[in-house]
Structures are given as structure tokens and as C-alpha cells.
Design a protein around this motif. Structure first.
Motif, mmCIF file in Angstrom:
data_model
loop_
_atom_site.group_PDB
_atom_site.id
_atom_site.type_symbol
_atom_site.label_atom_id
_atom_site.label_comp_id
_atom_site.label_asym_id
_atom_site.label_seq_id
_atom_site.Cartn_x
_atom_site.Cartn_y
_atom_site.Cartn_z
ATOM 1 N N UNK A 83 3.127 7.408 6.328
ATOM 2 C CA UNK A 83 2.028 7.474 5.362
ATOM 3 C C UNK A 83 1.069 6.299 5.570
ATOM 4 N N UNK A 84 1.638 5.128 5.831
ATOM 5 C CA UNK A 84 0.816 3.936 6.095
ATOM 6 C C UNK A 84 -0.144 4.213 7.254
ATOM 7 N N UNK A 85 0.386 4.880 8.267
ATOM 8 C CA UNK A 85 -0.416 5.214 9.451
ATOM 9 C C UNK A 85 -1.584 6.136 9.135
ATOM 10 N N UNK A 86 -1.435 6.950 8.087
ATOM 11 C CA UNK A 86 -2.511 7.878 7.722
ATOM 12 C C UNK A 86 -3.604 7.223 6.887
ATOM 13 N N UNK A 98 -4.918 -0.236 14.562
ATOM 14 C CA UNK A 98 -4.751 -1.679 14.788
ATOM 15 C C UNK A 98 -3.845 -2.318 13.730
ATOM 16 N N UNK A 99 -3.714 -1.639 12.599
ATOM 17 C CA UNK A 99 -2.877 -2.206 11.539
ATOM 18 C C UNK A 99 -1.521 -1.512 11.552
ATOM 19 N N UNK A 100 -0.474 -2.298 11.362
ATOM 20 C CA UNK A 100 0.837 -1.662 11.359
ATOM 21 C C UNK A 100 1.635 -1.992 10.113
ATOM 22 N N UNK A 101 2.452 -1.019 9.748
ATOM 23 C CA UNK A 101 3.319 -1.143 8.574
ATOM 24 C C UNK A 101 4.312 -2.292 8.782
ATOM 25 N N UNK A 102 4.799 -2.413 10.014
ATOM 26 C CA UNK A 102 5.764 -3.479 10.315
ATOM 27 C C UNK A 102 5.145 -4.861 10.058
ATOM 28 N N UNK A 103 3.879 -5.002 10.476
ATOM 29 C CA UNK A 103 3.205 -6.291 10.291
ATOM 30 C C UNK A 103 3.066 -6.617 8.790
ATOM 31 N N UNK A 156 8.399 -18.530 2.426
ATOM 32 C CA UNK A 156 7.669 -19.788 2.280
ATOM 33 C C UNK A 156 7.757 -20.323 0.855
ATOM 34 N N UNK A 157 7.855 -19.425 -0.102
ATOM 35 C CA UNK A 157 8.023 -19.885 -1.479
ATOM 36 C C UNK A 157 6.911 -19.471 -2.436
ATOM 37 N N UNK A 158 5.985 -18.660 -1.944
ATOM 38 C CA UNK A 158 4.948 -18.139 -2.840
ATOM 39 C C UNK A 158 5.575 -17.234 -3.901
ATOM 40 N N UNK A 159 5.028 -17.229 -5.104
ATOM 41 C CA UNK A 159 5.269 -16.110 -6.008
ATOM 42 C C UNK A 159 4.496 -14.982 -5.332
ATOM 43 N N UNK A 160 5.222 -13.968 -4.911
ATOM 44 C CA UNK A 160 4.636 -12.959 -4.032
ATOM 45 C C UNK A 160 4.444 -11.627 -4.740
ATOM 46 N N UNK A 161 3.284 -11.035 -4.496
ATOM 47 C CA UNK A 161 3.005 -9.730 -5.095
ATOM 48 C C UNK A 161 2.837 -8.658 -4.028
ATOM 49 N N UNK A 162 3.542 -7.543 -4.205
ATOM 50 C CA UNK A 162 3.284 -6.381 -3.359
ATOM 51 C C UNK A 162 2.568 -5.361 -4.251
ATOM 52 N N UNK A 163 2.490 -4.126 -3.813
ATOM 53 C CA UNK A 163 1.862 -3.126 -4.681
ATOM 54 C C UNK A 163 1.380 -1.932 -3.903
ATOM 55 N N UNK A 164 1.009 -0.914 -4.648
ATOM 56 C CA UNK A 164 0.609 0.338 -3.998
ATOM 57 C C UNK A 164 -0.401 1.104 -4.834
ATOM 58 N N UNK A 165 -1.079 2.017 -4.152
ATOM 59 C CA UNK A 165 -2.037 2.884 -4.843
ATOM 60 C C UNK A 165 -1.307 4.155 -5.272
ATOM 61 N N UNK A 166 -1.720 4.705 -6.388
ATOM 62 C CA UNK A 166 -1.125 5.934 -6.905
ATOM 63 C C UNK A 166 -2.101 7.079 -6.643
ATOM 64 N N UNK A 167 -1.612 8.124 -5.989
ATOM 65 C CA UNK A 167 -2.474 9.271 -5.701
ATOM 66 C C UNK A 167 -3.323 9.084 -4.455
ATOM 67 N N UNK A 168 -2.887 8.214 -3.553
ATOM 68 C CA UNK A 168 -3.648 8.052 -2.316
ATOM 69 C C UNK A 168 -3.489 9.316 -1.470
ATOM 70 N N UNK A 169 -4.446 9.583 -0.574
ATOM 71 C CA UNK A 169 -4.377 10.786 0.240
ATOM 72 C C UNK A 169 -3.025 10.921 0.960
ATOM 73 N N UNK A 170 -2.518 12.137 1.020
ATOM 74 C CA UNK A 170 -1.241 12.495 1.678
ATOM 75 C C UNK A 170 -0.005 11.984 0.936
ATOM 76 N N UNK A 195 0.817 -1.233 0.000
ATOM 77 C CA UNK A 195 0.000 0.000 0.000
ATOM 78 C C UNK A 195 0.845 1.276 0.000
ATOM 79 N N UNK A 196 1.845 1.360 0.855
ATOM 80 C CA UNK A 196 2.814 2.456 0.816
ATOM 81 C C UNK A 196 4.040 2.008 1.603
#
Ligand code: SAH
Length: 350
Positions: A172-175, A180-185, A196-210, A166-167
Motif C-alpha cells: 500500500x505504501x508503494x501505491x 524513490x521512497x521506501x516503506x523500509x526506510x 535516539x530518545x525522541x518522543x516519537x510520533x507515527x501516524x496514518x491517513x484514514x481513507x487513503x486511496x487503495x 502513512x500505512x
């Protein structure tokens, strides 16, 4: 385009890496020329791995019930005006059956963090799908779970997992998220998935607030360092039942620019041209592919629930992004010089 811009783009193409300041320069000083140069280079490098193939994933939105309250999300717990639903195992298998017939060889099960889908339930569903369709890949996108849970799902046969960061900026993650949700987690989850071995995807939004250019530069740096197999990038689009209802949406233009940069950071990445991109611009899907994207994820959810999985206003689900209209999508993609293929479309290692 400045001389410096040209030099940086060439450096990115060769070294797949830039400094935070250099990424910021690329973003802040973009113009028509830098866009087309990046697009050209992204297209060339993508073709060297995947040719003109576009992979399709059948997206099954299994539940819009969620225990989280992400500030931007239309299916957040706090949205009282969201009609909640949950698909049964039979519903999901029915979606796979239809999808398989249409030519899908990857099924993506996405949903809110719905406690009903315990490890036992979810592993059961994954096993059934893999048993019935051994030639298909299973992707999960079910949010944060424990490492043990991810391991069980992997052992049950799931191949890939999408969890956008997400970011990459903690503040920014905190905003964008409740306390209850943390960036570290999030980061921990992503690391577990990869280990573990998953093909893993991350990602983010473009133009999110702040969001600032510095944040986007960090997102790019994160992609560079984490080196995911997939990366979901889409514009933020406000949802009327969230506190961000009056915020501006992200743009198709910047999203496509970032897609090209990510393609050059990681030439062999699986990069979707997202539904949000198709929502914000009527040619967004095509523009995303032309900018370096090589995956589209048509909606395979039952028609009766499709409008209920409303992450943001106006989310498209019944036109070319609908699995049942695959022919139409294929034509549109062929018209821009690409070919939708019936293959699992796994990540190609270098
Ligand atoms: N619960 C799962 C699936 C989330 S929905 C998870 O947490 O991973 C999938 C993605 O939709 C999210 O990761 C987010 O980046 C995106 N999304 C949610 N709300 C959005 C909005 N208002 N605009 C654009 N994208 C949004």
C-alpha cells in the motif's frame, strides 16, 4: 452490537492488544453502539492519565519546498501550481515569540523536505528556540533524515519528532509514494528516532486511496508494537493538483472510531485531534477530542504563508485552528467539558 463486538472491546480495554482479524472485526462491524462504547472507554482511560486536559502545540509550517513527490500531497515536488515559500530563522523566532505570548509551550516545526534546512541550519534554530524559551518543548516534523542528522537535532535540544508511517502495509505504501521512497526506510527512520530518545510520533491517513480494512488493522497492530508516544491520525482529503484529485476523502466517523481504538491500545498516548479532521467536519476537532484525542495543534505560521501550505483541499487555517484565535478554541473545548492548558504536555510514562 454483537456479543462478539462487546467481548472484543472489553478485551482491548484490558489487554491493549488484539489480533489482526479482531481489529478487522472491530472496524467492519462497527455500529452506533460499538462507537459509543469505545468512545466511553477511551474517554475514561484518557482521563486516568491526563484528566480533562487538552494540550496545545503551536504549528509553524517552515517551508513548503519539498524534494519528494508523495502522490497524495499538495506540496509535492511535481505540483507546479504551488507557490513555494521558506521561512527565515527570524520569521520562525517571531512565530515562537507570538506563540509564547499566547501561552504555547510546545513549538512544532513542520515542513517539506527542503534541503535548505540542513543539520547546521536546523540545529541552530533549535538551539536558539531552546535558549530563548527553555521551558518549551520543540517538536520537529521534517520527514526522513539520516540517523546522524536525527541525533544532531536531538543533541541540539529537540524533544519530539513526528513522522507518520502513512500505512503499515508495504505494498500500500508503494501505491501512495514514488519509487524513490521506501516503506523500509520510513520504518528505519522511526526506529532511529525512538532509539535516539525522541518522543516519537507515527501516524496514518484514514481513507487513503487503495486502503482496505486489512491495512487499517495493520496500522493498529503497528501502533501496538511500535508503541509511539504520539500518533497523528487524520482523514485523507484529495488535493486538486494530485493524481488522487477524484478520489473519495476519508470520513470523520471512521477517523474518530480509530482514535478511540488507538487510545485503548496505548492509554497514555498523546493523540491529536488533527487539522484534517477539523477540515472534513465542522465539529471534527471536538469529535476527535470526545473520541480520545488530547492534543490540538493551532497554526502559528505567518498569515502571509498560511494558504500556501495546502496539503489538501480546503485545509482550514484562519478560524479556531489559528493560534491568534486561541480564545475561541478554548471556549469551544470548554463547551465539551475539556480544558486547554498552558503546559509542555509531555508524554506520561507508566
Ligand atoms: N514532510 C513531512 C511533513 C509532511 S506533512 C513528513 O514527511 O513527515 C504532514 C502529514 O500530512 C503527512 O504525514 C500526511 O499524512 C498528511 N497529508 C499529506 N497530504 C495529505 C492529504 N492529501 N490528506 C490528508 N493528509 C495529508
Amino acid at each position: 452490537m454483537t456479543e462478539k463486538m462487546k467481548t472484543l472491546i472489553e478485551k482491548l480495554e484490558k489487554e491493549h492488544s488484539l489480533s489482526l482479524e479482531e481489529y478487522e472485526y472491530l472496524i467492519d462491524n462497527r455500529d452506533e453502539e460499538s462507537r459509543s462504547l469505545l468512545r466511553e472507554k477511551a474517554d475514561k482511560v484518557r482521563r486516568s492519565f491526563y484528566g480533562n486536559k487538552v494540550f496545545i502545540r503551536g504549528l509553524i509550517e517552515i517551508s513548503n519546498i519539498c524534494k519528494n513527490d508523495c502522490l497524495y500531497c499538495g506540496i509535492r515536488k511535481g505540483n507546479r501550481n504551488c507557490q513555494r515559500y521558506r521561512l527565515s530563522e527570524d520569521d520562525i523566532l517571531e512565530c515562537c515569540k507570538e506563540g509564547y505570548g499566547l501561552g504555547f509551550r510546545t513549538f512544532v516545526m513542520q515542513g517539506g523536505e527542503d534541503g535548505f534546512f540542513s543539520d547546521e541550519v536546523m540545529c541552530g534554530i533549535v538551539r536558539k528556540i531552546k535558549e530563548k524559551y527553555p521551558d518549551c518543548a520543540v517538536t520537529l516534523s521534517l520527514g526522513e533524515r539520516s540517523e546522524e542528522s536525527y541525533r544532531k537535532l536531538f543533541e541540539a535540544g529537540a524533544d519530539r519528532y513526528l513522522l507518520r508511517h502513512e500505512t503499515a502495509d508495504k505494498e500500500h505504501y508503494g501505491k501512495l509514494h514514488p519509487k524513490e521512497l521506501s516503506w523500509e526506510k520510513r520504518m528505519e527512520c522511526l526506529k532511529s528516532l525512538k532509539t535516539i530518545g525522541f518522543q516519537t510520533g507515527c501516524g496514518f491517513m484514514v481513507g487513503s486511496p487503495y486502503q482496505t480494512t486489512a491495512h487499517l488493522a495493520k496500522d493498529l497492530k503497528f501502533v501496538e508494537e511500535f508503541s509511539p508516544e504520539m500518533c497523528g491520525i487524520g482523514p485523507f482529503i484529495p488535493h486538486n493538483e494530485t493524481i488522487f484529485r477524484d478520489e473519495k476523502a476519508g470520513t470523520c466517523e471512521l477517523t474518530c472510531y480509530l482514535l478511540s481504538i488507538v487510545r485503548l491500545i496505548k492509554p497514555n498516548i498523546l493523540l491529536p485531534s488533527t487539522t484534517a479532521l477539523g477540515t472534513i467536519d465542522k465539529e471534527g476537532r471536538e469529535k476527535g477530542i470526545l473520541s480520545g484525542g488530547n492534543v490540538v495543534m493551532p497554526n502559528l505560521s505567518p498569515l502571509s504563508v498560511r494558504k500556501k501550505y495546502m496539503l489538501y483541499e480546503g485545509k482550514i487555517s484562519t478560524d479556531e485552528e489559528a493560534a491568534e484565535n486561541l480564545m475561541k478554541l478554548k471556549e469551544k473545548i470548554r463547551a465539551i467539558g475539556f480544558e486547554v492548558v498552558t503546559e509542555r504536555g509531555d508524554f506520561i510514562k507508566v
